[in-house]
Design a protein around this motif. Structure first.
Motif, PDB file in Angstrom:
ATOM      1  N   ALA A  54       0.841  -1.198   0.000  1.00 21.32           N
ATOM      2  CA  ALA A  54       0.000   0.000   0.000  1.00 21.32           C
ATOM      3  C   ALA A  54       0.871   1.240   0.000  1.00 21.32           C
ATOM      4  O   ALA A  54       1.909   1.290   0.657  1.00 21.32           O
ATOM      5  CB  ALA A  54      -0.914  -0.006   1.222  1.00 21.32           C
ATOM      6  N   ALA A  55       0.447   2.252  -0.740  1.00 19.17           N
ATOM      7  CA  ALA A  55       1.235   3.484  -0.850  1.00 19.17           C
ATOM      8  C   ALA A  55       0.315   4.692  -0.940  1.00 19.17           C
ATOM      9  O   ALA A  55      -0.754   4.623  -1.553  1.00 19.17           O
ATOM     10  CB  ALA A  55       2.126   3.425  -2.083  1.00 19.17           C
ATOM     11  N   ALA A  56       0.744   5.778  -0.325  1.00 24.50           N
ATOM     12  CA  ALA A  56       0.049   7.056  -0.467  1.00 24.50           C
ATOM     13  C   ALA A  56       0.856   7.933  -1.415  1.00 24.50           C
ATOM     14  O   ALA A  56       2.058   8.130  -1.218  1.00 24.50           O
ATOM     15  CB  ALA A  56      -0.114   7.734   0.883  1.00 24.50           C
ATOM     16  N   ILE A  57       0.200   8.416  -2.448  1.00 23.58           N
ATOM     17  CA  ILE A  57       0.821   9.369  -3.368  1.00 23.58           C
ATOM     18  C   ILE A  57      -0.086  10.593  -3.387  1.00 23.58           C
ATOM     19  O   ILE A  57      -1.153  10.578  -4.011  1.00 23.58           O
ATOM     20  CB  ILE A  57       0.985   8.773  -4.782  1.00 23.58           C
ATOM     21  CG1 ILE A  57       1.870   7.529  -4.737  1.00 23.58           C
ATOM     22  CG2 ILE A  57       1.585   9.826  -5.732  1.00 23.58           C
ATOM     23  CD1 ILE A  57       1.976   6.793  -6.069  1.00 23.58           C
ATOM     24  N   GLU A  58       0.297  11.619  -2.659  1.00 24.41           N
ATOM     25  CA  GLU A  58      -0.574  12.784  -2.494  1.00 24.41           C
ATOM     26  C   GLU A  58      -0.294  13.842  -3.550  1.00 24.41           C
ATOM     27  O   GLU A  58       0.868  14.149  -3.836  1.00 24.41           O
ATOM     28  CB  GLU A  58      -0.404  13.359  -1.090  1.00 24.41           C
ATOM     29  CG  GLU A  58      -0.853  12.401   0.006  1.00 24.41           C
ATOM     30  CD  GLU A  58      -0.897  13.065   1.370  1.00 24.41           C
ATOM     31  OE1 GLU A  58      -2.000  13.401   1.817  1.00 24.41           O
ATOM     32  OE2 GLU A  58       0.177  13.250   1.979  1.00 24.41           O
ATOM     33  N   ARG A  59      -1.366  14.396  -4.079  1.00 23.84           N
ATOM     34  CA  ARG A  59      -1.226  15.405  -5.121  1.00 23.84           C
ATOM     35  C   ARG A  59      -0.446  16.611  -4.615  1.00 23.84           C
ATOM     36  O   ARG A  59       0.400  17.154  -5.330  1.00 23.84           O
ATOM     37  CB  ARG A  59      -2.622  15.828  -5.601  1.00 23.84           C
ATOM     38  CG  ARG A  59      -2.649  17.031  -6.531  1.00 23.84           C
ATOM     39  CD  ARG A  59      -1.951  16.755  -7.849  1.00 23.84           C
ATOM     40  NE  ARG A  59      -1.937  17.927  -8.700  1.00 23.84           N
ATOM     41  CZ  ARG A  59      -0.990  18.865  -8.675  1.00 23.84           C
ATOM     42  NH1 ARG A  59       0.034  18.765  -7.818  1.00 23.84           N
ATOM     43  NH2 ARG A  59      -1.028  19.880  -9.499  1.00 23.84           N
TER      44      ARG A  59
END
Length: 201
Positions: A54-59
């Protein structure tokens, strides 16, 4: 085992429905990565508990939308994904991204498309006074909720429905519809011809 990547923004109930159907043997596929545009999305916790990358890629952490999408594309590609599943992903993907994954992105929308595309499909249905609504699983194209339709589930609209009560009943059908569509894709039973998706026997 065919690999998919799931893009999420919130609690991840549709993600959970997919994970449950993989666990019980209904879905012959693997979730290779779950990506959220919000670091606090509960969907990421669901994935981690299940042992899924799982990964968070925030704008806001990216220099531009192109940079944001390039990072998502790299994560999907690195994980070996063949299909991108939008399960409550609340951002519009650019034509450039969609074209990279032509006919390899599917989305679930809480309305019977082409009626009520965009945000708050359930509220739009209640406000319009329709007698039936539901959900639609479709391939994603460059438009907003305008790609070829894979399958739909119908839900009656009650006289006293609010956006929230209708959304709750539609969500039950979403949790059935998305795994059904993924199973058809995993078994190579979907043939796209223009706007139409034929389901092979």
């Amino acid at each position: 085992m065919r690999k998919v990547g799931v893009l999420v923004s919130g609690r991840g109930s549709n993600l959970q429905a997919i994970m449950d159907r993989i666990a019980d043997g209904y879905l012959p596929l693997e979730i290779a990565v779950v990506i959220s545009d919000k670091s606090d999305a509960y969907a990421l916790e669901r994935a981690q508990k299940a042992g899924i990358k799982a990964a968070a890629i925030e704008r806001k952490a990216c220099a531009s939308k192109d940079d944001f999408e390039a990072k998502i594309n790299a994560a999907l590609t690195d994980a070996g994904c063949e299909l991108v599943v939008l399960a409550g992903f609340m951002r519009i993907l650019s034509a450039n991204f969609v074209n990279k994954w032509h006919h390899k992105i599917i989305n679930i929308h809480p309305a019977l498309l082409p009626s009520f595309p965009g945000l708050h499909g359930q509220g739009q249905a209640v406000a319009y006074g329709v007698k039936f609504s539901g959900c639609t699983v479709h391939f994603v194209d460059e438009g907003t909720d305008s790609g070829p339709i894979i399958l739909q589930k119908v839900v009656p609209v009650m006289d006293d429905d609010t956006e929230d009560t209708l959304a709750d009943r539609i969500l039950v059908q979403e949790h059935i519809a998305m795994p059904e569509a993924l199973k058809l894709w995993a078994e190579d039973k979907l043939v796209i011809n223009g706007r139409k998706v034929k389901v092979l026997a």
